[in-house]
Scaffold this motif. Structure first.
Motif, mmCIF file in Angstrom:
data_model
loop_
_atom_site.group_PDB
_atom_site.id
_atom_site.type_symbol
_atom_site.label_atom_id
_atom_site.label_comp_id
_atom_site.label_asym_id
_atom_site.label_seq_id
_atom_site.Cartn_x
_atom_site.Cartn_y
_atom_site.Cartn_z
ATOM 1 N N ASP A 48 99.575 -42.580 -76.331
ATOM 2 C CA ASP A 48 100.497 -41.934 -77.270
ATOM 3 C C ASP A 48 100.225 -40.432 -77.358
ATOM 4 N N LYS A 49 98.952 -40.051 -77.373
ATOM 5 C CA LYS A 49 98.605 -38.624 -77.440
ATOM 6 C C LYS A 49 99.038 -37.889 -76.172
ATOM 7 N N ALA A 50 98.785 -38.484 -75.007
ATOM 8 C CA ALA A 50 99.164 -37.852 -73.736
ATOM 9 C C ALA A 50 100.685 -37.728 -73.639
ATOM 10 N N MET A 51 101.397 -38.785 -74.010
ATOM 11 C CA MET A 51 102.859 -38.753 -73.972
ATOM 12 C C MET A 51 103.408 -37.699 -74.915
ATOM 13 N N TRP A 52 102.852 -37.619 -76.121
ATOM 14 C CA TRP A 52 103.306 -36.634 -77.100
ATOM 15 C C TRP A 52 103.077 -35.220 -76.569
ATOM 16 N N LYS A 53 101.916 -34.989 -75.974
ATOM 17 C CA LYS A 53 101.591 -33.669 -75.439
ATOM 18 C C LYS A 53 102.560 -33.298 -74.310
ATOM 19 N N TYR A 54 102.836 -34.256 -73.421
ATOM 20 C CA TYR A 54 103.742 -34.000 -72.297
ATOM 21 C C TYR A 54 105.167 -33.754 -72.794
ATOM 22 N N GLU A 55 105.643 -34.643 -73.654
ATOM 23 C CA GLU A 55 107.008 -34.504 -74.182
ATOM 24 C C GLU A 55 107.174 -33.182 -74.927
ATOM 25 N N THR A 56 106.196 -32.839 -75.755
ATOM 26 C CA THR A 56 106.260 -31.581 -76.502
ATOM 27 C C THR A 56 106.267 -30.383 -75.557
ATOM 28 N N ALA A 57 105.446 -30.446 -74.528
ATOM 29 C CA ALA A 57 105.409 -29.352 -73.554
ATOM 30 C C ALA A 57 106.756 -29.207 -72.847
ATOM 31 N N ILE A 58 107.366 -30.309 -72.464
ATOM 32 C CA ILE A 58 108.678 -30.255 -71.800
ATOM 33 C C ILE A 58 109.732 -29.723 -72.774
ATOM 34 N N ARG A 59 109.749 -30.247 -73.992
ATOM 35 C CA ARG A 59 110.735 -29.810 -74.982
ATOM 36 C C ARG A 59 110.631 -28.315 -75.279
ATOM 37 N N TRP A 60 109.408 -27.807 -75.346
ATOM 38 C CA TRP A 60 109.203 -26.400 -75.700
ATOM 39 C C TRP A 60 109.039 -25.508 -74.470
ATOM 40 N N PHE B 64 105.836 -25.548 -69.305
ATOM 41 C CA PHE B 64 105.662 -26.327 -68.090
ATOM 42 C C PHE B 64 104.250 -26.234 -67.525
ATOM 43 N N GLY B 65 103.529 -25.183 -67.852
ATOM 44 C CA GLY B 65 102.132 -25.069 -67.432
ATOM 45 C C GLY B 65 101.291 -26.174 -68.058
ATOM 46 N N THR B 66 101.494 -26.428 -69.365
ATOM 47 C CA THR B 66 100.770 -27.513 -70.043
ATOM 48 C C THR B 66 101.200 -28.868 -69.502
ATOM 49 N N ALA B 67 102.504 -29.059 -69.332
ATOM 50 C CA ALA B 67 103.006 -30.324 -68.788
ATOM 51 C C ALA B 67 102.419 -30.572 -67.401
ATOM 52 N N ASN B 68 102.366 -29.537 -66.603
ATOM 53 C CA ASN B 68 101.837 -29.645 -65.246
ATOM 54 C C ASN B 68 100.343 -29.978 -65.253
ATOM 55 N N SER B 69 99.623 -29.534 -66.284
ATOM 56 C CA SER B 69 98.179 -29.802 -66.351
ATOM 57 C C SER B 69 97.868 -31.279 -66.596
ATOM 58 N N LEU B 70 98.842 -32.061 -67.035
ATOM 59 C CA LEU B 70 98.636 -33.494 -67.256
ATOM 60 C C LEU B 70 98.900 -34.307 -65.997
ATOM 61 N N ARG B 71 99.306 -33.646 -64.927
ATOM 62 C CA ARG B 71 99.628 -34.329 -63.672
ATOM 63 C C ARG B 71 98.387 -34.481 -62.804
ATOM 64 N N ARG B 72 98.365 -35.568 -62.087
ATOM 65 C CA ARG B 72 97.399 -35.792 -61.011
ATOM 66 C C ARG B 72 98.188 -36.485 -59.909
ATOM 67 N N LEU B 73 98.693 -35.679 -58.983
ATOM 68 C CA LEU B 73 99.577 -36.222 -57.950
ATOM 69 C C LEU B 73 98.800 -37.050 -56.948
ATOM 70 N N GLU B 74 99.357 -38.203 -56.614
ATOM 71 C CA GLU B 74 98.744 -39.059 -55.601
ATOM 72 C C GLU B 74 99.094 -38.553 -54.211
ATOM 73 N N ASP B 75 100.233 -37.910 -54.091
ATOM 74 C CA ASP B 75 100.647 -37.289 -52.831
ATOM 75 C C ASP B 75 100.445 -35.786 -52.986
ATOM 76 N N GLN B 76 99.394 -35.251 -52.408
ATOM 77 C CA GLN B 76 99.047 -33.844 -52.600
ATOM 78 C C GLN B 76 100.060 -32.885 -51.984
ATOM 79 N N SER B 77 100.916 -33.378 -51.093
ATOM 80 C CA SER B 77 101.926 -32.512 -50.492
ATOM 81 C C SER B 77 103.200 -32.478 -51.332
ATOM 82 N N ALA B 78 103.179 -33.151 -52.453
ATOM 83 C CA ALA B 78 104.371 -33.233 -53.295
ATOM 84 C C ALA B 78 104.709 -31.880 -53.910
#
Length: 137
Positions: free
Chosen positions: A34-46, A49-63
């Motif tokens: 719930d905390k991670a989702m809230w942080k991501y959603e809030t970052a997208i809404r506001w 994108f730097g904060t939203a991007n910091s919650l990512r861990r891409l499995e495909d590094q070429s993505a």
């Protein structure tokens, strides 16, 4: 007979503790999700994108890696979870999120569905998103 009863009660209480421990673990997973989702959603809404991007861990590094400078013109007006699927072990969540936004240079309202995959990392005891940022244009 007394020892047998004590042994049975001890065995039952220990198995109950295990079940409670598992429930507590799932509860902690839910809270951190719930905390991670809230942080991501809030970052997208506001448009943070730097904060939203910091919650990512891409499995495909070429993505896709977003150009944060280009995204500064995006304004999100709505972020609504439309579908949520949770794995049996509560360690993976699939979301379909409807995002309505506009680019302040074109003033065109756009609706997209962002399919997200969230996973729980038991080592750090936190959630991360494995999919790229929404495809804003």
């Amino acid at each position: 007979m007394y020892r047998l009863i004590c042994f049975v009660l001890l065995a039952l209480s220990l198995s109950g503790c295990s079940a409670v421990g598992s429930a507590v673990d799932d509860s902690k997973k839910t809270i951190t999700y719930d905390k991670a989702m809230w942080k991501y959603e809030t970052a997208i809404r506001w448009v943070d994108f730097g904060t939203a991007n910091s919650l990512r861990r891409l499995e495909d590094q070429s993505a896709y890696t977003p150009d944060l400078a280009t995204l500064q013109h995006i304004k999100v007006t709505s972020y609504t979870v439309k579908q949520k699927t949770v794995s049996e072990d509560n360690a993976k969540v699939q979301l379909a999120v409807e995002i309505i936004y506009y680019n302040d240079q074109t003033m065109k309202l756009v609706t997209i569905i962002d399919n997200q995959t969230w996973k729980y990392d038991p080592v750090i005891k936190d959630w991360y998103i494995t999919t790229p940022l929404p495809p804003f244009k």
